[in-house]
Scaffold this motif. Structure first.
Motif, PDB file in Angstrom:
ATOM      1  N   THR A  20      39.569  36.224  57.733  1.00  0.00           N
ATOM      2  CA  THR A  20      39.619  34.971  58.448  1.00  0.00           C
ATOM      3  C   THR A  20      40.814  34.144  58.050  1.00  0.00           C
ATOM      4  O   THR A  20      41.097  33.126  58.649  1.00  0.00           O
ATOM      5  N   GLY A  21      41.507  34.578  57.022  1.00  0.00           N
ATOM      6  CA  GLY A  21      42.702  33.832  56.634  1.00  0.00           C
ATOM      7  C   GLY A  21      43.251  34.354  55.336  1.00  0.00           C
ATOM      8  O   GLY A  21      42.511  34.863  54.521  1.00  0.00           O
ATOM      9  N   CYS A  22      44.544  34.307  55.174  1.00  0.00           N
ATOM     10  CA  CYS A  22      45.135  34.678  53.893  1.00  0.00           C
ATOM     11  C   CYS A  22      46.396  33.866  53.712  1.00  0.00           C
ATOM     12  O   CYS A  22      47.456  34.382  53.440  1.00  0.00           O
ATOM     13  N   GLY A  23      46.244  32.581  53.923  1.00  0.00           N
ATOM     14  CA  GLY A  23      47.382  31.694  53.846  1.00  0.00           C
ATOM     15  C   GLY A  23      47.940  31.574  52.450  1.00  0.00           C
ATOM     16  O   GLY A  23      49.116  31.297  52.266  1.00  0.00           O
ATOM     17  N   GLY A  24      47.070  31.780  51.443  1.00  0.00           N
ATOM     18  CA  GLY A  24      47.562  31.774  50.080  1.00  0.00           C
ATOM     19  C   GLY A  24      47.675  30.394  49.481  1.00  0.00           C
ATOM     20  O   GLY A  24      47.156  29.419  49.995  1.00  0.00           O
ATOM     21  N   SER A  25      48.387  30.322  48.384  1.00  0.00           N
ATOM     22  CA  SER A  25      48.465  29.118  47.574  1.00  0.00           C
ATOM     23  C   SER A  25      48.953  27.918  48.367  1.00  0.00           C
ATOM     24  O   SER A  25      49.870  27.998  49.177  1.00  0.00           O
ATOM     25  N   GLU A  64      39.014  31.342  51.542  1.00  0.00           N
ATOM     26  CA  GLU A  64      39.514  32.249  52.568  1.00  0.00           C
ATOM     27  C   GLU A  64      38.810  33.592  52.402  1.00  0.00           C
ATOM     28  O   GLU A  64      38.882  34.212  51.348  1.00  0.00           O
ATOM     29  N   THR A  65      38.112  34.010  53.445  1.00  0.00           N
ATOM     30  CA  THR A  65      37.356  35.260  53.402  1.00  0.00           C
ATOM     31  C   THR A  65      38.286  36.412  53.764  1.00  0.00           C
ATOM     32  O   THR A  65      38.854  36.438  54.859  1.00  0.00           O
ATOM     33  N   VAL A  66      38.444  37.349  52.845  1.00  0.00           N
ATOM     34  CA  VAL A  66      39.397  38.444  53.006  1.00  0.00           C
ATOM     35  C   VAL A  66      38.657  39.784  52.969  1.00  0.00           C
ATOM     36  O   VAL A  66      37.789  39.996  52.121  1.00  0.00           O
ATOM     37  N   ALA A  67      38.984  40.659  53.896  1.00  0.00           N
ATOM     38  CA  ALA A  67      38.353  41.979  53.944  1.00  0.00           C
ATOM     39  C   ALA A  67      38.554  42.711  52.623  1.00  0.00           C
ATOM     40  O   ALA A  67      39.680  42.797  52.118  1.00  0.00           O
ATOM     41  N   PHE A  68      37.465  43.218  52.084  1.00  0.00           N
ATOM     42  CA  PHE A  68      37.533  43.876  50.779  1.00  0.00           C
ATOM     43  C   PHE A  68      38.535  45.017  50.775  1.00  0.00           C
ATOM     44  O   PHE A  68      39.310  45.178  49.821  1.00  0.00           O
ATOM     45  N   ASP A  69      38.548  45.828  51.831  1.00  0.00           N
ATOM     46  CA  ASP A  69      39.421  46.997  51.829  1.00  0.00           C
ATOM     47  C   ASP A  69      40.886  46.648  52.039  1.00  0.00           C
ATOM     48  O   ASP A  69      41.747  47.514  51.954  1.00  0.00           O
ATOM     49  N   GLN A  70      41.186  45.375  52.336  1.00  0.00           N
ATOM     50  CA  GLN A  70      42.576  44.931  52.464  1.00  0.00           C
ATOM     51  C   GLN A  70      43.008  44.026  51.307  1.00  0.00           C
ATOM     52  O   GLN A  70      44.197  43.767  51.125  1.00  0.00           O
ATOM     53  N   ALA A  71      42.035  43.547  50.558  1.00  0.00           N
ATOM     54  CA  ALA A  71      42.308  42.478  49.602  1.00  0.00           C
ATOM     55  C   ALA A  71      43.293  42.881  48.508  1.00  0.00           C
ATOM     56  O   ALA A  71      44.200  42.108  48.160  1.00  0.00           O
ATOM     57  N   LEU A  72      43.136  44.059  47.933  1.00  0.00           N
ATOM     58  CA  LEU A  72      43.985  44.439  46.802  1.00  0.00           C
ATOM     59  C   LEU A  72      45.450  44.531  47.227  1.00  0.00           C
ATOM     60  O   LEU A  72      46.326  43.942  46.585  1.00  0.00           O
ATOM     61  N   ASN A  73      45.717  45.256  48.297  1.00  0.00           N
ATOM     62  CA  ASN A  73      47.104  45.391  48.743  1.00  0.00           C
ATOM     63  C   ASN A  73      47.676  44.057  49.207  1.00  0.00           C
ATOM     64  O   ASN A  73      48.845  43.732  48.934  1.00  0.00           O
ATOM     65  N   ASN A  74      46.865  43.275  49.934  1.00  0.00           N
ATOM     66  CA  ASN A  74      47.340  41.959  50.378  1.00  0.00           C
ATOM     67  C   ASN A  74      47.666  41.056  49.188  1.00  0.00           C
ATOM     68  O   ASN A  74      48.658  40.322  49.197  1.00  0.00           O
ATOM     69  N   TYR A  75      46.793  41.112  48.185  1.00  0.00           N
ATOM     70  CA  TYR A  75      47.020  40.274  47.006  1.00  0.00           C
ATOM     71  C   TYR A  75      48.299  40.690  46.287  1.00  0.00           C
ATOM     72  O   TYR A  75      49.120  39.837  45.915  1.00  0.00           O
ATOM     73  N   LYS A  76      48.479  41.984  46.078  1.00  0.00           N
ATOM     74  CA  LYS A  76      49.661  42.444  45.349  1.00  0.00           C
ATOM     75  C   LYS A  76      50.942  42.055  46.083  1.00  0.00           C
ATOM     76  O   LYS A  76      51.909  41.593  45.477  1.00  0.00           O
TER      77      LYS A  76
END
Length: 411
Positions: A20-25, A64-76
């Motif tokens: 639903t969002g990954c706008g970040g800091s 921000e709700t982030v898909a678990f299977d995308q979270a690690l790569n998106n975070y890195k």
């Protein structure tokens, strides 16, 4: 960690998750951006607790709700560019990887590590890397044997305490419909651990996935299929869904799964009366279940470090964990949370409490998550009969050494 369609992670996960969002800091010292990787059945409660922490703590929280299977790569990707959330709900298998990459803060010496005696010891292992603490435990996971009480009562049998007992009672429970085995790497671990095996020995820097003990454990799973005491799906991507369907329709008497599955089980007609859902230890040794769960980590370079520390302390507090456990049936990492009256009244948490306290440790190395995908291939090859167990695991050991753990020795 929960398995892919459940752990794509356990280690890890329940249902389809949405981004639903990954706008970040926000770059604001008084606003904590929190990436919540929980499932759709859980996120509302986590968000409620998170926002309450902000209200009572005097800082703002943006969930921000982030898909678990995308979270690690998106975070890195985000963190490497100095962006991303201030706090991430990380799978326990991610912590050492993120710490080695310098993408999360060393929490040693902060207020977050002054109250660790209350945490279950096995949950703290995943928070450390090279002697330093990089995370705070959020929830823990364990695998259990779920069973249909009506079916077992009608057959006059008790939940099996070991795999030989399962073979003995299987004919009374419909033969191969006695147990559905999820054809997934995380679910192979109880068989491996029960027989004294493991994937690696990180202390000795040794690959042990093809040891006699590990081979025996995987072979026991194949033997259950050959003896018509269990069934599986050879369609690995849909194996978890097939297992749930077989159990919730009453076709299969038993499955192995974690607390995250309970809400889906009890939503079915077969378990509309939750009293029909039985929970027992996975057959085998006293500690056959891999330790799983999630930790809170704080991004390196966060502009809201002080507020993030307060946020993590609040979310991981006894009160925060108790609310999550009471409402969702997830397992606290704090011993004190189990004493909360609302938590003690939750039958799922009560049933899982002794299992969570005796889970089997895993190798908390940066390559932890990378070991699982090739294990899935090997496990699938064995269960399908495409390869003999020793040959499949010998090939897996070679894969580990040549592509993942190049500085480890093979046994």
């Amino acid at each position: 960690m929960r398995p892919k369609a459940t752990v794509i992670a356990a280690l890890g996960l329940v249902g389809a998750l949405t981004l639903t969002g990954c706008g970040g800091s926000a770059g604001d010292a008084n606003q904590v951006v929190y990436w919540d990787t929980s499932g759709s059945a859980e996120s509302a409660v986590f968000s409620e607790v998170a926002r309450e922490c902000g209200r009572t703590g005097g800082y703002q929280v943006r969930v921000e709700t982030v898909a678990f299977d995308q979270a690690l790569n998106n975070y890195k990707t985000a963190a490497q560019g100095g962006q991303g959330p201030d706090v991430l709900r990380a799978d326990v298998g991610w912590v050492s990887q993120l710490a080695q990459a310098g993408l999360i803060q060393d929490l040693s010496g902060t207020p977050l590590v002054t109250d660790t005696d209350d945490f279950l010891p096995n949950t703290l292992e995943s928070t450390k890397f090279e002697g330093k603490t990089y995370a705070v435990p959020q929830v823990t996971d364990a695998l259990a044997l779920f069973y249909n009480k009506r079916k077992l009562d009608a057959a006059g049998v008790e939940p099996p305490q070991n795999w030989d007992e399962l073979k003995a009672v299987a004919p009374k429970l419909g033969g191969e419909n006695a147990l559905f085995l999820n054809n997934d790497e995380y679910y192979a671990l109880p068989f491996i651990y029960t027989h004294g095996g493991d994937l690696v020995n990180s202390d000795a820097r040794m690959i042990t996935v093809n040891s006699p003990e590990t081979v025996r454990g995987v072979q026991v799973a194949k033997d259950l299929l050959d003896a018509k005491a269990a069934r599986t799906s050879l369609d690995q991507p849909n194996s978890y869904t097939s297992m749930k369907t077989a159990f919730t329709t009453g076709e299969t008497a038993m499955v192995i799964d974690g607390p995250w599955a309970v809400s889906e089980f009890t939503a079915s007609q077969e378990f509309a009366d939750p009293a029909n859902l039985g929970i027992a230890p996975v057959p085998g040794s006293a500690t056959p279940s891999p330790v799983g769960g999630h930790d809170y980590v704080i991004r390196q370079g966060s502009d809201a470090t002080e507020a993030s520390q307060k946020f993590v302390a609040c979310m991981s507090s006894t009160a925060g964990q108790a609310k999550i456990a009471a409402e969702l049936g997830l397992l606290p990492t704090r011993k004190s949370a189990y004493d909360d009256p609302a938590v003690a009244a939750n039958p799922i948490v009560t049933a899982f409490r002794p299992l969570a306290a005796t889970t089997h440790s895993r190798a908390w190395i940066p390559q932890n998550s990378e070991l699982l995908e090739p294990l899935q291939t090997a496990y699938g090859d064995v269960l399908s009969g495409r390869k003999q167990t020793q040959a499949a695991l010998d090939e897996l050991a070679q894969t580990y050494q040549s592509t993942i753990l190049t500085d480890y020795a093979k046994r």
